[in-house]
Design a protein around this motif. Structure first.
Motif, short mmCIF file in Angstrom:
data_model
loop_
_atom_site.label_atom_id
_atom_site.label_comp_id
_atom_site.label_asym_id
_atom_site.label_seq_id
_atom_site.Cartn_x
_atom_site.Cartn_y
_atom_site.Cartn_z
N THR A 135 0.83 -1.21 0.00
CA THR A 135 0.00 0.00 0.00
C THR A 135 0.86 1.25 0.00
O THR A 135 0.54 2.24 -0.69
CB THR A 135 -0.93 0.00 1.22
N GLN A 160 3.82 1.53 -1.29
CA GLN A 160 4.34 1.68 -2.65
C GLN A 160 3.28 2.23 -3.60
O GLN A 160 3.56 3.08 -4.45
CB GLN A 160 4.82 0.32 -3.13
N TYR A 161 2.04 1.73 -3.40
CA TYR A 161 0.94 2.19 -4.27
C TYR A 161 0.71 3.67 -4.08
O TYR A 161 0.49 4.41 -5.06
CB TYR A 161 -0.30 1.38 -3.92
N ARG A 162 0.80 4.12 -2.84
CA ARG A 162 0.59 5.55 -2.58
C ARG A 162 1.72 6.36 -3.21
O ARG A 162 1.49 7.47 -3.72
CB ARG A 162 0.49 5.82 -1.08
N GLY A 163 2.95 5.80 -3.14
CA GLY A 163 4.06 6.50 -3.79
C GLY A 163 3.83 6.61 -5.29
O GLY A 163 4.07 7.67 -5.90
N MET A 164 3.31 5.53 -5.88
CA MET A 164 3.02 5.55 -7.31
C MET A 164 1.94 6.57 -7.65
O MET A 164 2.05 7.31 -8.63
CB MET A 164 2.60 4.13 -7.72
N LEU A 165 0.92 6.61 -6.78
CA LEU A 165 -0.16 7.59 -6.99
C LEU A 165 0.37 9.01 -6.93
O LEU A 165 -0.07 9.90 -7.67
CB LEU A 165 -1.26 7.41 -5.93
N LYS A 166 1.33 9.22 -6.04
CA LYS A 166 1.90 10.56 -5.90
C LYS A 166 2.61 10.97 -7.20
O LYS A 166 2.56 12.12 -7.61
CB LYS A 166 2.88 10.57 -4.72
N ILE A 167 3.26 9.98 -7.85
CA ILE A 167 3.98 10.29 -9.10
C ILE A 167 3.00 10.62 -10.21
O ILE A 167 3.17 11.61 -10.93
CB ILE A 167 4.87 9.08 -9.49
N VAL A 168 1.93 9.79 -10.33
CA VAL A 168 0.99 10.06 -11.44
C VAL A 168 -0.07 11.09 -11.03
O VAL A 168 -0.96 11.39 -11.83
CB VAL A 168 0.29 8.76 -11.90
N GLU A 169 0.04 11.61 -9.80
CA GLU A 169 -0.83 12.68 -9.31
C GLU A 169 -2.31 12.33 -9.40
O GLU A 169 -3.09 13.00 -10.06
CB GLU A 169 -0.53 13.99 -10.06
N GLU A 170 -2.64 11.21 -8.76
CA GLU A 170 -4.05 10.83 -8.65
C GLU A 170 -4.42 10.77 -7.18
O GLU A 170 -3.55 10.72 -6.31
CB GLU A 170 -4.29 9.46 -9.29
#
Lengths: 109, 120
Positions: free
Chosen positions: A22, A24-34
């Motif tokens: 989770t 990591q998923y939040r980090g990914m979301l931060k990159i794609v700005e969702e």
């Protein structure tokens, strides 16, 4: 006991991995700005699996229930005294002619 | 006379039987309750971690907690093979005892896991 404990440890590891995924998923979301709107599918599956394992462990690992009824099979004391061979049920009373039937017979005759 | 006395004594005996408290093995009852207490505490901690990772906020988390406790009650009843009166003196021991006691640990671990996963 050992099996339940192992299940609990495994469930805890799964939960830890779910937490890591989770993050990591939040980090990914931060990159794609969702926006975060709930954990991804694999995390949900991991959470449910870990919860089920830990629930099994939590129910199975503590001591078994013991019967509280005083006359249940586990609580009953069934041992005989150990000195049975030394118990004597003969006594001197049997040499006396003391039965009522005999007395009645004698009085009749 | 004798019969009268007999009937009276039998009356008294039946009254005694109905008045008598049921006899339990208190040691085993205590052990069973301790077992339930351990189960509930552990499950409230695990439930808190799961709720935190899942990202529950507000009322949903509490609903989740009571859901877990209901499942735990069911599991405990199954552990007692559904013959509760063999192991406990009342149904409340399985269904109700310790539900609110675990709420505080639940909230603690809920916020803890939520902070670690979603905020930091």
């Amino acid at each position: 006991m050992g099996f339940g404990f192992a299940l609990g440890v495994f469930g805890g590891l799964i939960l830890a991995h779910a937490a890591y995924a989770t993050i990591q998923y939040r980090g990914m979301l931060k990159i794609v700005e969702e926006e975060f709107s709930g954990p991804p599918m694999n995390v949900v599956v991991e959470l449910l699996l870990g919860l089920a394992l830990c629930m099994w462990a939590g129910l199975a690992a503590p001591t078994k229930f013991l019967s509280i009824l005083p006359d249940s099979d586990e609580n009953r004391i069934v041992s005989l005294p150990t000195n049975l061979d030394f118990m004597i049920f003969n006594h001197r009373g049997r040499v006396f002619p003391s039965s009522d039937a005999e007395l009645k017979l004698k009085s009749k005759s | 006379m004798a019969a009268n006395e007999d009937s009276r004594s039998s009356d008294r005996k039946s009254a005694d039987d109905s008045d008598d408290l049921p006899i339990f093995n208190a040691e085993n009852l205590q052990s069973n309750m301790k077992s339930i207490y351990y189960s509930r505490t552990f499950l409230s901690i695990i439930g808190g971690v799961v709720a935190g990772i899942w990202g529950f906020t507000g009322l949903t988390g509490f609903v989740f907690y009571f859901l877990i406790m209901a499942v735990a009650s069911l599991g405990l009843a199954a552990k007692a093979k559904f013959s509760v009166h063999t192991y406990f003196d009342s149904w409340n021991r399985i269904l109700v005892d310790g539900v609110l006691g675990g709420l505080m640990s639940f909230v603690l671990f809920w916020t803890f896991a939520y902070d670690i996963v979603h905020i930091f």
